[in-house]
Design an enzyme around this catalytic site. Structure first.
Site, PDB file in Angstrom:
ATOM      1  NE  ARG A   8       2.133   1.273  -3.795  1.00 25.59           N
ATOM      2  CZ  ARG A   8       1.825   0.160  -4.553  1.00 25.59           C
ATOM      3  NH1 ARG A   8       2.707  -0.286  -5.809  1.00 25.59           N
ATOM      4  NH2 ARG A   8       0.830  -0.583  -4.433  1.00 25.59           N
TER       5      ARG A   8
ATOM      6  CG  HIS B 192       3.220   3.123   2.099  1.00 26.50           C
ATOM      7  ND1 HIS B 192       2.325   2.834   1.198  1.00 26.50           N
ATOM      8  CD2 HIS B 192       3.829   1.559   2.068  1.00 26.50           C
ATOM      9  CE1 HIS B 192       2.170   1.685   0.380  1.00 26.50           C
ATOM     10  NE2 HIS B 192       3.255   1.048   1.113  1.00 26.50           N
TER      11      HIS B 192
ATOM     12  CG  HIS C 285       4.413  -3.220  -2.280  1.00 27.29           C
ATOM     13  ND1 HIS C 285       3.308  -2.582  -2.611  1.00 27.29           N
ATOM     14  CD2 HIS C 285       4.819  -2.860  -1.019  1.00 27.29           C
ATOM     15  CE1 HIS C 285       2.655  -1.861  -1.753  1.00 27.29           C
ATOM     16  NE2 HIS C 285       3.596  -1.823  -0.687  1.00 27.29           N
TER      17      HIS C 285
ATOM     18  CG  HIS D 157       3.669  -2.471   3.632  1.00 29.82           C
ATOM     19  ND1 HIS D 157       2.983  -1.649   2.952  1.00 29.82           N
ATOM     20  CD2 HIS D 157       3.441  -2.545   4.780  1.00 29.82           C
ATOM     21  CE1 HIS D 157       2.245  -1.044   4.102  1.00 29.82           C
ATOM     22  NE2 HIS D 157       2.495  -1.730   4.974  1.00 29.82           N
TER      23      HIS D 157
ATOM     24  CG  HIS E 206       0.644  -9.873   3.263  1.00 26.55           C
ATOM     25  ND1 HIS E 206       0.324  -8.403   3.232  1.00 26.55           N
ATOM     26  CD2 HIS E 206      -0.379 -10.357   2.849  1.00 26.55           C
ATOM     27  CE1 HIS E 206      -1.321  -8.594   2.680  1.00 26.55           C
ATOM     28  NE2 HIS E 206      -1.622  -9.827   2.922  1.00 26.55           N
TER      29      HIS E 206
ATOM     30  CG  HIS F 220      -2.010  -5.662   5.717  1.00 28.83           C
ATOM     31  ND1 HIS F 220      -0.532  -5.522   5.345  1.00 28.83           N
ATOM     32  CD2 HIS F 220      -2.213  -4.655   6.865  1.00 28.83           C
ATOM     33  CE1 HIS F 220      -0.019  -4.346   6.218  1.00 28.83           C
ATOM     34  NE2 HIS F 220      -0.940  -3.732   6.820  1.00 28.83           N
TER      35      HIS F 220
ATOM     36  CG  ASP G  96       2.302  -7.070   5.948  1.00 26.98           C
ATOM     37  OD1 ASP G  96       2.361  -6.473   4.973  1.00 26.98           O
ATOM     38  OD2 ASP G  96       1.166  -7.889   6.105  1.00 26.98           O
TER      39      ASP G  96
ATOM     40  CG  HIS H 209       1.095  -5.295   1.165  1.00 22.68           C
ATOM     41  ND1 HIS H 209       0.789  -5.466   2.658  1.00 22.68           N
ATOM     42  CD2 HIS H 209       1.082  -4.127   0.638  1.00 22.68           C
ATOM     43  CE1 HIS H 209       0.949  -3.954   2.936  1.00 22.68           C
ATOM     44  NE2 HIS H 209       1.163  -3.283   1.770  1.00 22.68           N
TER      45      HIS H 209
HETATM   46 CU   LIG Z   1       3.419  -1.163   1.041  1.00 24.04          CU
HETATM   47 ZN   LIG Z   2       0.484  -6.560   3.958  1.00 25.12          ZN
END
Ligand SMILES: [Cu+2]
Ligand SMILES: [Zn+2]
Ligand SMILES: *[C@@H]1O[C@H](CO)[C@@H](O)[C@H](O)[C@H]1NC(C)=O
Ligand SMILES: *[C@@H]1O[C@H](CO)[C@@H](O)[C@H](O)[C@H]1NC(C)=O
Length: 243
Positions: free
Chosen positions: A207, A184, A119, A117, A145, A142, A148, A134
């Site tokens: 993360r 992630h 951030h 993603h 976003h 979500h 994403d 995010h």
């Molecule tokens: Cu993320």
């Molecule tokens: Zn998201």
């Protein structure tokens, strides 16, 4: 000129973010209306410039690079993932294309799925943990976003992927430039997890690695496109041999 406008738009976007989280102690509280006005005007100027640029047929392609490194906040037992994420936007307003090339995942026999993603902050002062939630300029759940990017298959500890049609931008009021790409440990449940975290972050877990998106020239994209093609060829050849 375009770069100048971008700088201005980024400032305006930050201002509007402050506005979405008003703090009564903050002296800026109460300026909401003005900031909203400014944001609307800047967006309007941006739209106009975009159209003019498209009409003039200039090469308006934008490129960005993000050198992914393991999070400084990782425990000793966690995998050290590193690599490169590149973005290309053929003209302002177009959907993004990206190359993802990451290594250092555990080499499990199964193909695993990992979430990636964008951030909110390009702040790596405490590894990937300081990149915030995010990036969500429109306040939507979500996985809607702009950053994403969903799930990515990892084979033999590696992730190679070209994606197009990504609904994020390298310029304009909601540019992802200066923000973080986060890799992630787990899979993104895409909002179907049935809890609050699912509609905030997809329950994607720790993360592992991250980077800050920065604008660049067309060189890295061209090199990666070639490397990617060679990788695909090698994989086809090895699949032919084993089958
Ligand atoms: Cu993320
Ligand atoms: Zn998201
Ligand atoms: C790997 O795949 C096998 C066979 O499909 C399955 O039984 C096993 O649970 C999988 N392991 C993991 C960690 O997903
Ligand atoms: C991209 O995201 C914006 C904002 O959420 C949305 O209005 C638009 O329809 C999306 N475009 C595509 C092609 O998905």
């Amino acid at each position: 000129m375009l770069a100048l406008l971008c700088a201005y738009l980024l400032t305006a976007t930050h201002a509007s973010e402050a506005w979405t989280n008003p703090d009564p102690q903050d002296p800026g509280f109460g300026m909401e209306e003005q900031i909203r006005d400014m944001h609307a005007k800047v967006t309007e100027i941006w739209q106009e410039m975009k159209q003019r640029r498209a009409a003039s047929g200039q090469d308006a392609a934008l490129h960005a690079a993000c050198r992914v490194l393991p999070s400084a906040a990782l425990a000793a037992a966690q995998p050290r993932v590193r690599g490169l994420v590149l973005f290309r936007q053929l003209r302002p307003g177009a959907l993004l294309e990206a190359f993802f090339h990451l290594e250092g995942f555990p080499t499990e026999p199964n193909v695993t799925s990992r979430a990636i993603h964008v951030h909110q902050f390009g702040d790596l002062t405490q590894g990937c943990d300081t990149t915030g939630p995010h990036y969500n300029p429109l306040g939507v759940p979500h996985p809607k976003h702009p950053g994403d990017f969903g799930n990515f298959a990892v084979r033999d500890g590696q992730l190679w992927k070209y994606r197009s049609g990504l609904n994020a931008s390298l310029c304009g009021p909601h540019a992802i430039v200066g923000r973080a790409v986060v890799v992630h440990e787990g899979e993104d449940d895409l909002g179907r997890g049935g809890n609050q975290a699912s509609v905030e972050n997809g329950n994607a877990g720790r993360r592992l690695a991250c980077c800050v998106v920065g604008l660049c020239g067309p060189g890295p994209w061209a090199r990666q496109a070639q490397e990617h093609a060679e990788h695909k060829k090698r994989r086809r050849e090895s699949e032919c041999k084993t089958s």
